[in-house]
Design a protein around this motif. Structure first.
Motif, short mmCIF file in Angstrom:
data_model
loop_
_atom_site.label_atom_id
_atom_site.label_comp_id
_atom_site.label_asym_id
_atom_site.label_seq_id
_atom_site.Cartn_x
_atom_site.Cartn_y
_atom_site.Cartn_z
N VAL A 1 87.22 -90.96 5.24
CA VAL A 1 85.78 -90.47 4.58
C VAL A 1 86.23 -89.71 3.54
O VAL A 1 85.66 -89.84 2.32
CB VAL A 1 84.94 -89.86 5.44
N GLY A 2 87.05 -88.61 3.60
CA GLY A 2 87.46 -87.56 2.56
C GLY A 2 86.76 -86.60 2.50
O GLY A 2 86.29 -86.10 3.88
N PRO A 3 86.08 -85.77 1.59
CA PRO A 3 85.38 -84.40 1.70
C PRO A 3 84.06 -84.69 2.41
O PRO A 3 83.43 -85.88 2.24
CB PRO A 3 85.10 -84.16 0.36
N TRP A 4 83.84 -83.62 3.18
CA TRP A 4 82.81 -83.98 4.31
C TRP A 4 81.94 -82.48 4.19
O TRP A 4 82.49 -81.55 4.81
CB TRP A 4 83.00 -84.50 5.66
N ALA B 1 78.52 -80.49 -3.12
CA ALA B 1 77.67 -79.44 -2.13
C ALA B 1 76.25 -79.98 -1.85
O ALA B 1 75.89 -80.00 -0.71
CB ALA B 1 77.49 -77.94 -2.99
N VAL B 2 75.92 -81.00 -2.72
CA VAL B 2 74.59 -81.40 -2.34
C VAL B 2 74.73 -82.75 -1.77
O VAL B 2 73.89 -83.28 -0.82
CB VAL B 2 73.69 -81.47 -3.81
N GLN B 3 75.48 -83.61 -2.27
CA GLN B 3 75.80 -84.94 -1.89
C GLN B 3 76.02 -85.13 -0.33
O GLN B 3 75.64 -85.78 0.60
CB GLN B 3 76.79 -85.83 -2.57
N GLY B 4 76.80 -83.89 0.12
CA GLY B 4 77.55 -83.90 1.43
C GLY B 4 78.86 -84.76 1.70
O GLY B 4 79.51 -84.35 2.66
N GLN B 5 79.06 -85.46 0.63
CA GLN B 5 80.46 -86.23 0.70
C GLN B 5 80.80 -87.08 -0.70
O GLN B 5 80.00 -86.69 -1.54
CB GLN B 5 80.37 -87.42 1.74
N GLY B 6 81.84 -87.46 -0.83
CA GLY B 6 82.11 -88.26 -2.07
C GLY B 6 81.21 -89.34 -2.08
O GLY B 6 80.55 -89.89 -1.35
N SER B 7 81.01 -89.70 -3.47
CA SER B 7 80.20 -90.88 -3.84
C SER B 7 80.50 -91.49 -5.22
O SER B 7 80.99 -90.75 -6.04
CB SER B 7 78.81 -90.27 -3.79
N LYS B 8 80.16 -92.76 -5.37
CA LYS B 8 80.49 -93.50 -6.74
C LYS B 8 79.38 -92.94 -7.63
O LYS B 8 79.47 -92.86 -8.95
CB LYS B 8 80.54 -94.72 -6.69
N THR B 9 78.12 -92.58 -7.21
CA THR B 9 76.98 -92.37 -7.97
C THR B 9 76.47 -90.91 -7.87
O THR B 9 75.62 -90.32 -8.57
CB THR B 9 75.72 -93.30 -7.66
#
Length: 341
Positions: free
Chosen positions: A92-95, A152-160
């Protein structure tokens, strides 16, 4: 005195016999010896144990010979220090189990004293400096406030980073409060790193390119500028914004010593947009390290010719990939050392 000071000379804009070379994420995942340590210790144990961070930082210096070392750590240790729980989940990566989405969430975020909360990083700096024994300079780094807000806001890695952007547009006051808290923490952290002995600092704005130029000037650049202004007199600063070619002009006037460029911006455009007087760093596509070795060597020569040997630091346009053969990373470094000989 540092024996190999090519990197520092390039940062100062001095004439050099050849440009210096190092690679983002060079202390890590493409090296077999690193993978052995990864199998033994989890990610944040490696970051938080000065002896391990030192061993990993020095590993590529001994094995492939770049002109600068970059401390093994992670941008997310700053969030951990700010009372935001961060895990590194397999596959998953950062969580971040409790993302920052409300005023109540934000009230739990602190601005710590870096010497206390991130003392293990400072210990790693001191230990690494001893281990390097003045052979090459040591780079310390931090993530940009915008990039840290994204996690911090998304809660995990993301492309967008859609939730992070939504937060900024729906709750701009909360977003700016969080960005300022991250900025204040980062300034204290980088000042402490400089005091501990790093020779240069790099700010990674990994997700700046997700913003429009106007939004970048609202949610990212002003906070990076605060950091550069606060630390530039302590040691040279490199600003690297992935996908942020549109900000090169502002960046060039910031007081930074060098600007990182990714592979989507040509040498010619980067020189033009940055005004032609500041040191540039980059911009080889990490995927191109899968090319045959003769092609890598030829590409590197062309890249140096395009940027010019002075006011230039050879690097990748982003971090090295885990599947790159060590011999190909070695060829990249060797090609720079052979330039002009």
């Amino acid at each position: 005195m540092i024996k190999n000071d090519l990197f520092l000379k390039a940062l100062a804009g001095e004439t050099v016999s050849r440009p210096p070379v190092w690679m983002m994420r060079q202390a890590g995942r493409y090296l077999p010896d690193f993978m052995k340590l990864k199998a033994k210790y989890d990610f944040f144990t490696r970051c938080q144990t000065p002896e391990l961070a030192t061993e990993i930082t020095v590993m590529p210096i001994k094995q492939i010979g770049p002109d600068a070392a970059i401390l093994f750590s992670d941008i997310l240790v700053v969030l951990q220090a700010m009372n935001i729980e961060v895990e590194m989940k397999p596959n998953v990566g950062p969580w971040i189990p409790k993302p920052i989405r409300t005023k109540a969430d934000l009230d739990q975020v602190i601005v710590p004293y870096a010497e206390d909360a991130l003392g293990y990083v400072l210990d790693a700096v001191k230990m690494t400096k001893q281990e390097l024994n003045n052979e090459v300079p040591l780079i310390g780094f931090a993530g940009s406030p915008w990039t840290l807000l994204c996690y911090a806001v998304q809660g995990q890695g993301s492309k967008t980073f859609d939730k992070a952007k939504e937060f900024c547009f729906k709750e701009p006051l909360l977003a700016h409060e969080l960005l300022q808290k991250i900025t204040d923490t980062t300034i204290d952290y980088l000042k402490a790193k400089a005091a501990s002995g790093v020779n240069a600092l790099q700010i990674f704005d990994s997700w700046g390119g997700l913003l429009s130029p106007e939004d970048y000037n609202t949610f990212s650049w002003p906070y990076i500028q605060q950091i550069v202004t606060a630390v530039k007199d302590l040691c040279p600063v490199i600003v690297f914004g992935k996908g942020c070619w549109f900000a090169l002009q502002d960046m060039s006037r910031s007081g930074a010593s060098a600007l990182g460029v990714d592979w989507t911006c040509s040498a010619r455009n980067a020189r033009y947009l940055s005004g032609g007087n500041i040191t540039l760093q980059g911009n080889y596509d990490p995927h191109q390290l899968m090319s045959p070795i003769p092609k890598i060597k030829s590409d590197v020569k062309k890249m140096i010719d395009a940027f010019g040997k002075d006011k230039y630091i050879v690097n990748l346009g982003h971090g090295i990939l885990p599947n790159i053969p060590v011999s190909h990373a070695q060829a990249f470094v060797d090609a720079v050392k052979e330039y002009g000989s």
